[in-house]
Design a protein around this motif. Structure first.
Motif, PDB file in Angstrom:
ATOM      1  N   LEU A 147      90.869  12.226  96.333  1.00 30.26           N
ATOM      2  CA  LEU A 147      89.695  13.079  96.549  1.00 30.26           C
ATOM      3  C   LEU A 147      88.701  12.387  97.487  1.00 30.26           C
ATOM      4  CD1 LEU A 147      88.888  15.851  95.198  1.00 30.26           C
ATOM      5  CD2 LEU A 147      87.220  14.544  93.885  1.00 30.26           C
ATOM      6  N   ARG A 148      87.999  13.180  98.303  1.00 32.31           N
ATOM      7  CA  ARG A 148      86.936  12.603  99.120  1.00 32.31           C
ATOM      8  C   ARG A 148      85.922  11.921  98.202  1.00 32.31           C
ATOM      9  NH1 ARG A 148      84.585  17.186 102.522  1.00 32.31           N
ATOM     10  NH2 ARG A 148      82.980  15.648 103.021  1.00 32.31           N
ATOM     11  N   GLY A 149      85.357  10.818  98.651  1.00 29.93           N
ATOM     12  CA  GLY A 149      84.519  10.025  97.751  1.00 29.93           C
ATOM     13  C   GLY A 149      83.026  10.247  97.917  1.00 29.93           C
ATOM     14  N   ASP A 150      82.629  11.108  98.879  1.00 32.10           N
ATOM     15  CA  ASP A 150      81.208  11.229  99.198  1.00 32.10           C
ATOM     16  C   ASP A 150      80.482  12.339  98.458  1.00 32.10           C
ATOM     17  OD1 ASP A 150      82.703  13.113 100.510  1.00 32.10           O
ATOM     18  OD2 ASP A 150      81.526  13.088 102.367  1.00 32.10           O
ATOM     19  N   VAL A 151      81.213  13.095  97.637  1.00 32.18           N
ATOM     20  CA  VAL A 151      80.602  14.222  96.909  1.00 32.18           C
ATOM     21  C   VAL A 151      81.074  14.173  95.451  1.00 32.18           C
ATOM     22  CG1 VAL A 151      80.370  16.739  96.842  1.00 32.18           C
ATOM     23  CG2 VAL A 151      80.709  15.603  99.035  1.00 32.18           C
ATOM     24  N   PRO A 152      80.144  14.276  94.482  1.00 32.17           N
ATOM     25  CA  PRO A 152      80.536  14.230  93.069  1.00 32.17           C
ATOM     26  C   PRO A 152      81.531  15.356  92.723  1.00 32.17           C
ATOM     27  CG  PRO A 152      78.144  14.126  93.285  1.00 32.17           C
ATOM     28  CD  PRO A 152      78.681  14.431  94.648  1.00 32.17           C
ATOM     29  N   PRO A 153      82.541  15.045  91.874  1.00 26.26           N
ATOM     30  CA  PRO A 153      83.522  16.056  91.472  1.00 26.26           C
ATOM     31  C   PRO A 153      82.896  17.350  90.957  1.00 26.26           C
ATOM     32  CG  PRO A 153      84.233  13.908  90.718  1.00 26.26           C
ATOM     33  CD  PRO A 153      82.874  13.719  91.315  1.00 26.26           C
ATOM     34  N   LYS A 154      81.762  17.256  90.270  1.00 17.43           N
ATOM     35  CA  LYS A 154      81.140  18.454  89.718  1.00 17.43           C
ATOM     36  C   LYS A 154      80.661  19.396  90.836  1.00 17.43           C
ATOM     37  CE  LYS A 154      78.254  19.948  86.004  1.00 17.43           C
ATOM     38  NZ  LYS A 154      77.297  19.636  84.950  1.00 17.43           N
ATOM     39  N   GLU A 155      80.127  18.820  91.906  1.00 15.64           N
ATOM     40  CA  GLU A 155      79.710  19.648  93.043  1.00 15.64           C
ATOM     41  C   GLU A 155      80.929  20.242  93.735  1.00 15.64           C
ATOM     42  OE1 GLU A 155      75.769  16.929  94.001  1.00 15.64           O
ATOM     43  OE2 GLU A 155      76.965  17.619  95.700  1.00 15.64           O
ATOM     44  N   LEU A 156      81.995  19.455  93.829  1.00 17.19           N
ATOM     45  CA  LEU A 156      83.221  19.986  94.446  1.00 17.19           C
ATOM     46  C   LEU A 156      83.808  21.109  93.588  1.00 17.19           C
ATOM     47  CD1 LEU A 156      84.912  16.712  95.781  1.00 17.19           C
ATOM     48  CD2 LEU A 156      83.748  18.496  97.111  1.00 17.19           C
ATOM     49  N   ALA A 157      83.625  20.999  92.265  1.00 21.98           N
ATOM     50  CA  ALA A 157      84.099  22.066  91.369  1.00 21.98           C
ATOM     51  C   ALA A 157      83.368  23.372  91.687  1.00 21.98           C
ATOM     52  CB  ALA A 157      83.877  21.666  89.909  1.00 21.98           C
ATOM     53  N   GLN A 158      82.055  23.314  91.837  1.00 21.00           N
ATOM     54  CA  GLN A 158      81.272  24.503  92.182  1.00 21.00           C
ATOM     55  C   GLN A 158      81.701  25.048  93.542  1.00 21.00           C
ATOM     56  OE1 GLN A 158      79.287  26.253  90.457  1.00 21.00           O
ATOM     57  NE2 GLN A 158      78.376  24.997  88.856  1.00 21.00           N
ATOM     58  N   PHE A 159      81.920  24.132  94.473  1.00 26.22           N
ATOM     59  CA  PHE A 159      82.384  24.543  95.807  1.00 26.22           C
ATOM     60  C   PHE A 159      83.703  25.325  95.689  1.00 26.22           C
ATOM     61  CE2 PHE A 159      85.527  23.338  99.062  1.00 26.22           C
ATOM     62  CZ  PHE A 159      85.010  24.016 100.162  1.00 26.22           C
ATOM     63  N   VAL A 182      92.571  26.337 103.027  1.00 22.82           N
ATOM     64  CA  VAL A 182      91.282  25.999 103.633  1.00 22.82           C
ATOM     65  C   VAL A 182      90.427  25.229 102.624  1.00 22.82           C
ATOM     66  CG1 VAL A 182      89.113  26.966 104.516  1.00 22.82           C
ATOM     67  CG2 VAL A 182      91.295  27.904 105.291  1.00 22.82           C
ATOM     68  N   THR A 183      90.387  25.737 101.392  1.00 23.48           N
ATOM     69  CA  THR A 183      89.577  25.101 100.348  1.00 23.48           C
ATOM     70  C   THR A 183      90.090  23.684 100.057  1.00 23.48           C
ATOM     71  OG1 THR A 183      89.215  27.294  99.407  1.00 23.48           O
ATOM     72  CG2 THR A 183      88.656  25.423  98.017  1.00 23.48           C
ATOM     73  N   LEU A 184      91.399  23.560  99.905  1.00 22.39           N
ATOM     74  CA  LEU A 184      92.008  22.252  99.641  1.00 22.39           C
ATOM     75  C   LEU A 184      91.688  21.262 100.760  1.00 22.39           C
ATOM     76  CD1 LEU A 184      95.647  22.808  98.343  1.00 22.39           C
ATOM     77  CD2 LEU A 184      93.915  21.356  97.295  1.00 22.39           C
ATOM     78  N   SER A 185      91.694  21.764 102.005  1.00 20.60           N
ATOM     79  CA  SER A 185      91.523  20.853 103.138  1.00 20.60           C
ATOM     80  C   SER A 185      90.141  20.215 103.154  1.00 20.60           C
ATOM     81  CB  SER A 185      91.782  21.583 104.464  1.00 20.60           C
ATOM     82  OG  SER A 185      90.710  22.466 104.744  1.00 20.60           O
ATOM     83  N   ALA A 186      89.207  20.806 102.405  1.00 22.39           N
ATOM     84  CA  ALA A 186      87.859  20.235 102.342  1.00 22.39           C
ATOM     85  C   ALA A 186      87.755  19.141 101.283  1.00 22.39           C
ATOM     86  CB  ALA A 186      86.845  21.341 102.038  1.00 22.39           C
ATOM     87  N   LEU A 187      88.781  19.017 100.430  1.00 22.79           N
ATOM     88  CA  LEU A 187      88.662  18.152  99.254  1.00 22.79           C
ATOM     89  C   LEU A 187      89.283  16.778  99.429  1.00 22.79           C
ATOM     90  CD1 LEU A 187      89.607  20.825  96.561  1.00 22.79           C
ATOM     91  CD2 LEU A 187      87.321  20.139  97.288  1.00 22.79           C
TER      92      LEU A 187
ATOM     93  N   VAL B 182      80.940  19.648 103.188  1.00 23.44           N
ATOM     94  CA  VAL B 182      82.257  19.941 102.611  1.00 23.44           C
ATOM     95  C   VAL B 182      82.819  21.222 103.237  1.00 23.44           C
ATOM     96  CG1 VAL B 182      83.438  20.650 100.483  1.00 23.44           C
ATOM     97  CG2 VAL B 182      81.825  18.752 100.430  1.00 23.44           C
ATOM     98  N   THR B 183      81.964  22.249 103.354  1.00 26.16           N
ATOM     99  CA  THR B 183      82.403  23.531 103.913  1.00 26.16           C
ATOM    100  C   THR B 183      82.821  23.359 105.377  1.00 26.16           C
ATOM    101  OG1 THR B 183      80.847  24.625 102.429  1.00 26.16           O
ATOM    102  CG2 THR B 183      81.724  25.948 104.230  1.00 26.16           C
ATOM    103  N   LEU B 184      81.985  22.654 106.143  1.00 27.25           N
ATOM    104  CA  LEU B 184      82.300  22.403 107.559  1.00 27.25           C
ATOM    105  C   LEU B 184      83.632  21.669 107.712  1.00 27.25           C
ATOM    106  CD1 LEU B 184      79.055  21.187 109.359  1.00 27.25           C
ATOM    107  CD2 LEU B 184      80.561  23.025 110.115  1.00 27.25           C
ATOM    108  N   SER B 185      83.878  20.728 106.788  1.00 27.94           N
ATOM    109  CA  SER B 185      85.075  19.885 106.941  1.00 27.94           C
ATOM    110  C   SER B 185      86.359  20.698 106.805  1.00 27.94           C
ATOM    111  CB  SER B 185      85.057  18.736 105.935  1.00 27.94           C
ATOM    112  OG  SER B 185      85.325  19.229 104.640  1.00 27.94           O
ATOM    113  N   ALA B 186      86.237  21.897 106.227  1.00 28.47           N
ATOM    114  CA  ALA B 186      87.419  22.753 106.086  1.00 28.47           C
ATOM    115  C   ALA B 186      87.672  23.586 107.340  1.00 28.47           C
ATOM    116  CB  ALA B 186      87.248  23.680 104.892  1.00 28.47           C
ATOM    117  N   LEU B 187      86.725  23.596 108.270  1.00 28.98           N
ATOM    118  CA  LEU B 187      86.800  24.538 109.396  1.00 28.98           C
ATOM    119  C   LEU B 187      87.326  23.936 110.684  1.00 28.98           C
ATOM    120  CD1 LEU B 187      83.304  26.215 108.899  1.00 28.98           C
ATOM    121  CD2 LEU B 187      85.515  27.042 108.069  1.00 28.98           C
TER     122      LEU B 187
END
Lengths: 191, 191
Positions: A147-159, A182-187, B182-187
């Motif tokens: 997982l990307r390390g710059d964003v807390p998992p809880k925020e990524l869950a909401q995303f 697309v969603t996976l590629s951000a994570l 995070v959103t941008l990184s998917a685009l």
């Protein structure tokens, strides 16, 4: 009363309840939300109106119960997918796809019905369960170094939950799969 | 009537309308949606009840108009950001951040008020404007060779709008910026 008798009453109650929910769902699907009346529901479920009122005070209460059952079933299914495989990233893919498919079907709800069932305590609890499910899985993905390390998992869950909501406006299964990609590629992390 | 007189009547009407909307917004902010009455609104706006009823039939209609004005202002602001800079990717960043900030504040609406104002023809039209705005900008980003090529811009527009809706559950401006990243990184494309 002997235990077995209690059990039989309970399973009878469950069967009647299910018949009421199914009948209401069918009537609403046929004629829209305001069309179904308590009399129609009782008739379709094969019970008397008096019996129906012992189970539910009005049509709204039936619809809310029906929606709650659906949500509970969805969460049970996603929980299965969450624990299903050994690889955390693959389980994440499966859960994202599973949720996108739920969100796609939800897109079909009419506005009034949607506003009715998507409120109240139970819905908030279900939303929290969903966030917890995604957060927990994303934490496992993080522990696996994926997982990307710059964003807390809880925020990524909401995303994830919000992003996959876009499935409600998609027409094809292929588009739903693209949305999941697309969603996976951000994570992903750098590994 | 001379033209100038017409103009003055129109600007008077606009001023009264704005006073009604602002008064209602204040009353609702103070006491919640069902608390505001037509009498309170008239009093606060400094007009008679009879005048108020010439403008709006009930509190709901005022709230819907107030919401529509807000949405129109948001879309005007996003349109400015969309055409603001020369680099398409930077404009995309600005529009995503602008929309995330709108979505963050919308998260504060109470459920009843939200259900009331988020329905009807005008809301559908505003949603379509938003999708068009994002689709158009994403198409420009694609032409600049900066967008992933495997998903149509229109689907990516839906993805962005939904993903940024997660801002409604975020507490800090820093978290909103992380969501935009995070959103941008998917685009992005391969370039």
């Amino acid at each position: 009363m002997p235990k077995i008798w209690n059990k039989s009453i309970e399973s009878h109650r469950q069967a009647v309840r299910q018949a009421i929910l199914d009948s209401t769902a069918t009537l609403v699907a046929q004629g829209g939300f305001p069309a179904a009346t308590m009399s129609q529901i009782a008739e379709r479920a094969g019970i008397g109106r008096a019996t129906l009122y012992k189970y539910f005070p009005d049509v709204e209460a039936i619809l809310v119960a029906w929606h709650q059952d659906h949500v509970a079933a969805h969460i049970a299914r996603l929980t299965e997918l969450r624990v299903g495989g050994s690889d955390a990233w693959e389980r994440l893919q499966a859960v994202l796809l599973g949720y996108a498919q739920v969100a796609r079907h939800r897109g079909g709800h009419g506005g009034d019905l949607s506003a009715l069932v998507h409120r109240g305590e139970n819905v908030l609890r279900a939303e929290q369960q969903l966030v917890d499910l995604f957060s927990g899985l994303l934490t496992e993905v993080a522990q696996a170094g994926r997982l990307r390390g710059d964003v807390p998992p809880k925020e990524l869950a909401q995303f994830c939950i919000h992003a996959l909501g876009a499935a409600g406006s998609l027409r094809s299964e292929a588009a739903v799969r693209r949305l999941v990609d697309v969603t996976l590629s951000a994570l992903g992390g750098s590994t």
